[in-house]
Write a protein that holds these residues in place. Sequence first.
Motif, PDB file in Angstrom:
ATOM      1  N   LEU A 192       0.833  -1.207   0.000  1.00 32.27           N
ATOM      2  CA  LEU A 192       0.000   0.000   0.000  1.00 32.27           C
ATOM      3  C   LEU A 192       0.867   1.257   0.000  1.00 32.27           C
ATOM      4  O   LEU A 192       0.530   2.261  -0.639  1.00 32.27           O
ATOM      5  N   HIS A 193       1.978   1.203   0.728  1.00 30.39           N
ATOM      6  CA  HIS A 193       2.882   2.339   0.765  1.00 30.39           C
ATOM      7  C   HIS A 193       3.466   2.607  -0.631  1.00 30.39           C
ATOM      8  O   HIS A 193       3.527   3.760  -1.077  1.00 30.39           O
ATOM      9  N   ALA A 194       3.882   1.572  -1.310  1.00 31.79           N
ATOM     10  CA  ALA A 194       4.423   1.722  -2.665  1.00 31.79           C
ATOM     11  C   ALA A 194       3.346   2.217  -3.630  1.00 31.79           C
ATOM     12  O   ALA A 194       3.609   3.075  -4.484  1.00 31.79           O
ATOM     13  N   LEU A 195       2.146   1.712  -3.492  1.00 32.65           N
ATOM     14  CA  LEU A 195       1.047   2.142  -4.355  1.00 32.65           C
ATOM     15  C   LEU A 195       0.705   3.616  -4.134  1.00 32.65           C
ATOM     16  O   LEU A 195       0.485   4.364  -5.092  1.00 32.65           O
ATOM     17  N   SER A 196       0.685   4.046  -2.875  1.00 31.94           N
ATOM     18  CA  SER A 196       0.381   5.455  -2.596  1.00 31.94           C
ATOM     19  C   SER A 196       1.489   6.366  -3.116  1.00 31.94           C
ATOM     20  O   SER A 196       1.217   7.471  -3.595  1.00 31.94           O
ATOM     21  N   ALA A 197       2.748   5.941  -3.039  1.00 29.67           N
ATOM     22  CA  ALA A 197       3.846   6.747  -3.584  1.00 29.67           C
ATOM     23  C   ALA A 197       3.725   6.878  -5.100  1.00 29.67           C
ATOM     24  O   ALA A 197       3.902   7.973  -5.647  1.00 29.67           O
ATOM     25  N   LEU A 198       3.412   5.794  -5.779  1.00 29.23           N
ATOM     26  CA  LEU A 198       3.243   5.856  -7.226  1.00 29.23           C
ATOM     27  C   LEU A 198       2.042   6.723  -7.616  1.00 29.23           C
ATOM     28  O   LEU A 198       2.097   7.464  -8.606  1.00 29.23           O
ATOM     29  N   ALA A 199       0.973   6.651  -6.826  1.00 23.49           N
ATOM     30  CA  ALA A 199      -0.196   7.496  -7.099  1.00 23.49           C
ATOM     31  C   ALA A 199       0.146   8.973  -6.907  1.00 23.49           C
ATOM     32  O   ALA A 199      -0.277   9.823  -7.700  1.00 23.49           O
ATOM     33  N   LEU A 200       0.925   9.290  -5.880  1.00 21.98           N
ATOM     34  CA  LEU A 200       1.328  10.680  -5.657  1.00 21.98           C
ATOM     35  C   LEU A 200       2.191  11.188  -6.806  1.00 21.98           C
ATOM     36  O   LEU A 200       2.002  12.308  -7.282  1.00 21.98           O
ATOM     37  N   PHE A 201       3.127  10.383  -7.278  1.00 22.31           N
ATOM     38  CA  PHE A 201       3.960  10.790  -8.400  1.00 22.31           C
ATOM     39  C   PHE A 201       3.150  10.959  -9.678  1.00 22.31           C
ATOM     40  O   PHE A 201       3.454  11.821 -10.506  1.00 22.31           O
ATOM     41  N   ALA A 202       2.102  10.170  -9.849  1.00 18.86           N
ATOM     42  CA  ALA A 202       1.262  10.277 -11.043  1.00 18.86           C
ATOM     43  C   ALA A 202       0.389  11.528 -11.008  1.00 18.86           C
ATOM     44  O   ALA A 202       0.140  12.154 -12.040  1.00 18.86           O
TER      45      ALA A 202
END
Length: 82
Positions: free
Chosen positions: A27-37
Amino acid sequence: MSPWFRSVLSFRPDPALMSGVPLLYQLHALSALALFAVWPFTRLVHLLTAPLGYLTRLYIVYRSRDAQLGARPPRRGWERVR
């Protein structure tokens, strides 16, 4: 997780590398990728540009176009209530 991040950064993501990782890390990795997107479409993009301009920017002086507002001398302290 490091091999998965390397695969994402090399534009060849391998989801099998994340299968053994705990859910919280996923979830942490997914939220980081969503923030970068989403970052370029938000006001967060100003983080990269605003501080440099503020260092050399002149002060802004606000003046009224109404002659009556600018004619009154500035008062010091509190105004007396009648």
